[in-house]
Design a protein around this motif. Structure first.
Motif, PDB file in Angstrom:
ATOM      1  N   ILE A 275       3.671   1.996   3.023  1.00  0.00           N
ATOM      2  CA  ILE A 275       4.607   3.111   2.994  1.00  0.00           C
ATOM      3  C   ILE A 275       3.804   4.400   2.857  1.00  0.00           C
ATOM      4  O   ILE A 275       2.918   4.500   2.004  1.00  0.00           O
ATOM      5  CB  ILE A 275       5.609   2.990   1.833  1.00  0.00           C
ATOM      6  CG1 ILE A 275       6.497   1.764   2.017  1.00  0.00           C
ATOM      7  CG2 ILE A 275       6.465   4.264   1.724  1.00  0.00           C
ATOM      8  CD1 ILE A 275       7.458   1.516   0.864  1.00  0.00           C
ATOM      9  N   THR A 276       4.105   5.371   3.720  1.00  0.00           N
ATOM     10  CA  THR A 276       3.476   6.687   3.649  1.00  0.00           C
ATOM     11  C   THR A 276       4.495   7.707   3.158  1.00  0.00           C
ATOM     12  O   THR A 276       5.636   7.715   3.616  1.00  0.00           O
ATOM     13  CB  THR A 276       2.938   7.114   5.032  1.00  0.00           C
ATOM     14  OG1 THR A 276       1.852   6.259   5.416  1.00  0.00           O
ATOM     15  CG2 THR A 276       2.445   8.547   5.017  1.00  0.00           C
ATOM     16  N   LEU A 277       4.079   8.556   2.216  1.00  0.00           N
ATOM     17  CA  LEU A 277       4.906   9.668   1.746  1.00  0.00           C
ATOM     18  C   LEU A 277       4.363  10.967   2.337  1.00  0.00           C
ATOM     19  O   LEU A 277       3.151  11.196   2.326  1.00  0.00           O
ATOM     20  CB  LEU A 277       4.871   9.772   0.219  1.00  0.00           C
ATOM     21  CG  LEU A 277       5.427   8.615  -0.615  1.00  0.00           C
ATOM     22  CD1 LEU A 277       5.374   8.982  -2.101  1.00  0.00           C
ATOM     23  CD2 LEU A 277       6.854   8.278  -0.214  1.00  0.00           C
ATOM     24  N   GLU A 278       5.266  11.820   2.825  1.00  0.00           N
ATOM     25  CA  GLU A 278       4.855  13.106   3.392  1.00  0.00           C
ATOM     26  C   GLU A 278       5.956  14.135   3.153  1.00  0.00           C
ATOM     27  O   GLU A 278       7.134  13.843   3.354  1.00  0.00           O
ATOM     28  CB  GLU A 278       4.581  12.965   4.896  1.00  0.00           C
ATOM     29  CG  GLU A 278       4.297  14.252   5.624  1.00  0.00           C
ATOM     30  CD  GLU A 278       3.112  15.029   5.052  1.00  0.00           C
ATOM     31  OE1 GLU A 278       3.252  16.260   4.879  1.00  0.00           O
ATOM     32  OE2 GLU A 278       2.060  14.412   4.779  1.00  0.00           O
TER      33      GLU A 278
ATOM     34  N   GLN B  58       3.467   7.634  15.570  1.00  0.00           N
ATOM     35  CA  GLN B  58       2.219   6.965  15.943  1.00  0.00           C
ATOM     36  C   GLN B  58       1.944   5.693  15.160  1.00  0.00           C
ATOM     37  O   GLN B  58       0.948   5.007  15.430  1.00  0.00           O
ATOM     38  CB  GLN B  58       1.043   7.935  15.729  1.00  0.00           C
ATOM     39  CG  GLN B  58       1.143   9.217  16.516  1.00  0.00           C
ATOM     40  CD  GLN B  58      -0.001  10.170  16.192  1.00  0.00           C
ATOM     41  OE1 GLN B  58      -1.172   9.895  16.489  1.00  0.00           O
ATOM     42  NE2 GLN B  58       0.310  11.286  15.570  1.00  0.00           N
ATOM     43  N   VAL B  59       2.791   5.377  14.186  1.00  0.00           N
ATOM     44  CA  VAL B  59       2.547   4.199  13.353  1.00  0.00           C
ATOM     45  C   VAL B  59       3.777   3.302  13.347  1.00  0.00           C
ATOM     46  O   VAL B  59       4.890   3.738  13.671  1.00  0.00           O
ATOM     47  CB  VAL B  59       2.176   4.596  11.903  1.00  0.00           C
ATOM     48  CG1 VAL B  59       0.920   5.461  11.884  1.00  0.00           C
ATOM     49  CG2 VAL B  59       3.330   5.312  11.208  1.00  0.00           C
ATOM     50  N   SER B  60       3.575   2.059  12.960  1.00  0.00           N
ATOM     51  CA  SER B  60       4.689   1.102  12.935  1.00  0.00           C
ATOM     52  C   SER B  60       5.289   0.947  11.540  1.00  0.00           C
ATOM     53  O   SER B  60       6.339   0.346  11.379  1.00  0.00           O
ATOM     54  CB  SER B  60       4.207  -0.265  13.435  1.00  0.00           C
ATOM     55  OG  SER B  60       3.116  -0.728  12.652  1.00  0.00           O
ATOM     56  N   HIS B  61       4.613   1.485  10.503  1.00  0.00           N
ATOM     57  CA  HIS B  61       5.151   1.348   9.155  1.00  0.00           C
ATOM     58  C   HIS B  61       6.031   2.557   8.804  1.00  0.00           C
ATOM     59  O   HIS B  61       6.102   3.545   9.550  1.00  0.00           O
ATOM     60  CB  HIS B  61       4.026   1.168   8.128  1.00  0.00           C
ATOM     61  CG  HIS B  61       3.123   2.352   7.999  1.00  0.00           C
ATOM     62  ND1 HIS B  61       1.906   2.455   8.650  1.00  0.00           N
ATOM     63  CD2 HIS B  61       3.234   3.492   7.270  1.00  0.00           C
ATOM     64  CE1 HIS B  61       1.315   3.583   8.333  1.00  0.00           C
ATOM     65  NE2 HIS B  61       2.118   4.244   7.492  1.00  0.00           N
ATOM     66  N   GLN B  62       6.677   2.492   7.669  1.00  0.00           N
ATOM     67  CA  GLN B  62       7.622   3.516   7.256  1.00  0.00           C
ATOM     68  C   GLN B  62       6.912   4.775   6.744  1.00  0.00           C
ATOM     69  O   GLN B  62       6.051   4.700   5.873  1.00  0.00           O
ATOM     70  CB  GLN B  62       8.547   2.972   6.165  1.00  0.00           C
ATOM     71  CG  GLN B  62       9.644   3.941   5.746  1.00  0.00           C
ATOM     72  CD  GLN B  62      10.559   3.357   4.688  1.00  0.00           C
ATOM     73  OE1 GLN B  62      10.248   2.326   4.083  1.00  0.00           O
ATOM     74  NE2 GLN B  62      11.686   4.001   4.454  1.00  0.00           N
TER      75      GLN B  62
ATOM     76  N   VAL C 131       0.847  -1.192   0.000  1.00  0.00           N
ATOM     77  CA  VAL C 131       0.000   0.000   0.000  1.00  0.00           C
ATOM     78  C   VAL C 131       0.882   1.242   0.000  1.00  0.00           C
ATOM     79  O   VAL C 131       1.816   1.346   0.810  1.00  0.00           O
ATOM     80  CB  VAL C 131      -0.915   0.040   1.242  1.00  0.00           C
ATOM     81  CG1 VAL C 131      -1.812   1.278   1.214  1.00  0.00           C
ATOM     82  CG2 VAL C 131      -1.746  -1.234   1.352  1.00  0.00           C
ATOM     83  N   LEU C 132       0.570   2.193  -0.893  1.00  0.00           N
ATOM     84  CA  LEU C 132       1.252   3.480  -0.905  1.00  0.00           C
ATOM     85  C   LEU C 132       0.252   4.550  -0.492  1.00  0.00           C
ATOM     86  O   LEU C 132      -0.751   4.785  -1.177  1.00  0.00           O
ATOM     87  CB  LEU C 132       1.816   3.785  -2.297  1.00  0.00           C
ATOM     88  CG  LEU C 132       2.610   5.093  -2.416  1.00  0.00           C
ATOM     89  CD1 LEU C 132       3.812   5.096  -1.472  1.00  0.00           C
ATOM     90  CD2 LEU C 132       3.059   5.321  -3.853  1.00  0.00           C
ATOM     91  N   ASP C 133       0.543   5.190   0.622  1.00  0.00           N
ATOM     92  CA  ASP C 133      -0.334   6.179   1.245  1.00  0.00           C
ATOM     93  C   ASP C 133       0.313   7.547   1.058  1.00  0.00           C
ATOM     94  O   ASP C 133       1.309   7.862   1.726  1.00  0.00           O
ATOM     95  CB  ASP C 133      -0.472   5.801   2.736  1.00  0.00           C
ATOM     96  CG  ASP C 133      -1.155   6.843   3.578  1.00  0.00           C
ATOM     97  OD1 ASP C 133      -2.198   7.351   3.142  1.00  0.00           O
ATOM     98  OD2 ASP C 133      -0.658   7.119   4.689  1.00  0.00           O
ATOM     99  N   VAL C 134      -0.211   8.350   0.142  1.00  0.00           N
ATOM    100  CA  VAL C 134       0.419   9.632  -0.194  1.00  0.00           C
ATOM    101  C   VAL C 134      -0.251  10.752   0.592  1.00  0.00           C
ATOM    102  O   VAL C 134      -1.386  11.138   0.311  1.00  0.00           O
ATOM    103  CB  VAL C 134       0.338   9.911  -1.708  1.00  0.00           C
ATOM    104  CG1 VAL C 134       1.100  11.190  -2.039  1.00  0.00           C
ATOM    105  CG2 VAL C 134       0.900   8.735  -2.507  1.00  0.00           C
ATOM    106  N   GLY C 135       0.467  11.244   1.606  1.00  0.00           N
ATOM    107  CA  GLY C 135      -0.061  12.265   2.495  1.00  0.00           C
ATOM    108  C   GLY C 135      -0.342  11.667   3.860  1.00  0.00           C
ATOM    109  O   GLY C 135      -1.299  10.912   4.035  1.00  0.00           O
ATOM    110  N   ALA C 136       0.516  11.982   4.826  1.00  0.00           N
ATOM    111  CA  ALA C 136       0.362  11.407   6.170  1.00  0.00           C
ATOM    112  C   ALA C 136      -0.841  12.022   6.878  1.00  0.00           C
ATOM    113  O   ALA C 136      -1.135  13.207   6.723  1.00  0.00           O
ATOM    114  CB  ALA C 136       1.630  11.649   6.992  1.00  0.00           C
ATOM    115  N   GLY C 137      -1.546  11.192   7.649  1.00  0.00           N
ATOM    116  CA  GLY C 137      -2.706  11.695   8.381  1.00  0.00           C
ATOM    117  C   GLY C 137      -3.607  10.574   8.851  1.00  0.00           C
ATOM    118  O   GLY C 137      -3.143   9.500   9.250  1.00  0.00           O
ATOM    119  N   GLN C 138      -4.911  10.817   8.776  1.00  0.00           N
ATOM    120  CA  GLN C 138      -5.877   9.852   9.298  1.00  0.00           C
ATOM    121  C   GLN C 138      -5.829   8.514   8.561  1.00  0.00           C
ATOM    122  O   GLN C 138      -5.998   7.460   9.171  1.00  0.00           O
ATOM    123  CB  GLN C 138      -7.292  10.440   9.215  1.00  0.00           C
ATOM    124  CG  GLN C 138      -7.506  11.675  10.078  1.00  0.00           C
ATOM    125  CD  GLN C 138      -7.297  11.399  11.555  1.00  0.00           C
ATOM    126  OE1 GLN C 138      -7.990  10.571  12.140  1.00  0.00           O
ATOM    127  NE2 GLN C 138      -6.347  12.084  12.168  1.00  0.00           N
TER     128      GLN C 138
END
Length: 240
Positions: free
Chosen positions: A106-109, A121-125, A81-88
């Protein structure tokens, strides 16, 4: 009486009926649906024994988007999963992954302070990446630097960077071209009610068709609007 007069006036004019439907679809309010998506989202959190500590207000992901992300993660064969924009959405994906442990996330911010806050607050990168000027699909845009970001991803959530007047979040097209799994995929573009995001939606849709990729698409309408396209083993997301 007013309503019946309006119906009798519109009925003989198919073009007018179509125009009214078009305007309602594009500009009409679906805010009442937010309550329904909230109830469904909270119900699923209870079923999964996940505490509801989310704040879907202001510029954050609304309940409609959280509902959509939850169902895609839980019900689809998602591996990356690619999550673009950290948040909720990042917090939700972390909670789901802690419970079900089925995907790499993976989250991009781009904002250093916000990236640090969410990463705690999260365990992923959470990858802190600058926004860079790029040409995507023949249009100038700003997008996250994806150097060294290895694909493919089956599930992409595009909720950043901040909106711009034209072709907003066009980095989604770049990600679809270079980092998305072209066999099994689902991609969500948030804020699809805004004209600039709709431009990006159309460009992505044209690219998918030009590439010959089989896909289904849908729009979820509530306090905000999301556009979703999905193909292969993930195409049932279009019916969520």
């Amino acid at each position: 009486m007013k309503s019946s007069a309006r119906r009798s006036f519109v009925a003989p004019y198919p073009f007018l009926r179509g125009a009214i439907r078009y305007l309602q679809d594009r500009y009409g309010s679906y805010r009442s649906m937010e309550v329904i998506y909230r109830e469904l989202f909270v119900r699923e959190l209870r079923r999964l024994d996940i505490e509801d500590r989310f704040f879907p207000v202001g510029a954050a992901a609304n309940h409609g988007l959280l509902y959509l992300v939850l169902r895609c993660y839980v019900e689809l064969p998602v591996r990356r999963v690619l999550d673009v924009g950290a948040g909720q959405t990042s917090l939700l994906l972390d909670a789901l992954n802690r419970k079900l442990g089925k995907a790499e996330i993976i989250t991009l911010e781009h904002d250093p302070a916000w990236a640090e806050r969410v990463a705690a607050q999260v365990s992923h990168q959470v990858m802190r990446r600058d926004l860079i000027k790029s040409q995507v699909g023949g249009h100038a845009t700003q997008m996250h630097d994806t150097t060294g970001l290895d694909g493919p991803f089956q599930f992409i959530i595009m909720d950043a960077p901040p909106g711009v007047p034209r072709y907003s979040r066009l980095g989604l097209l770049h990600l679809m071209q270079t980092r998305m799994d072209h066999k099994d995929f689902a991609a969500i573009l948030d804020d699809a009610d805004r004209p600039a995001e709709r431009q990006t939606m159309e460009v992505c849709r044209r690219w998918l068709k030009a590439e010959g990729l089989q896909f289904r698409q849908a729009q979820l309408r509530a306090a905000k609007r999301q556009w979703l396209c999905a193909g292969g083993a993930l195409q049932s997301a279009a019916f969520f």
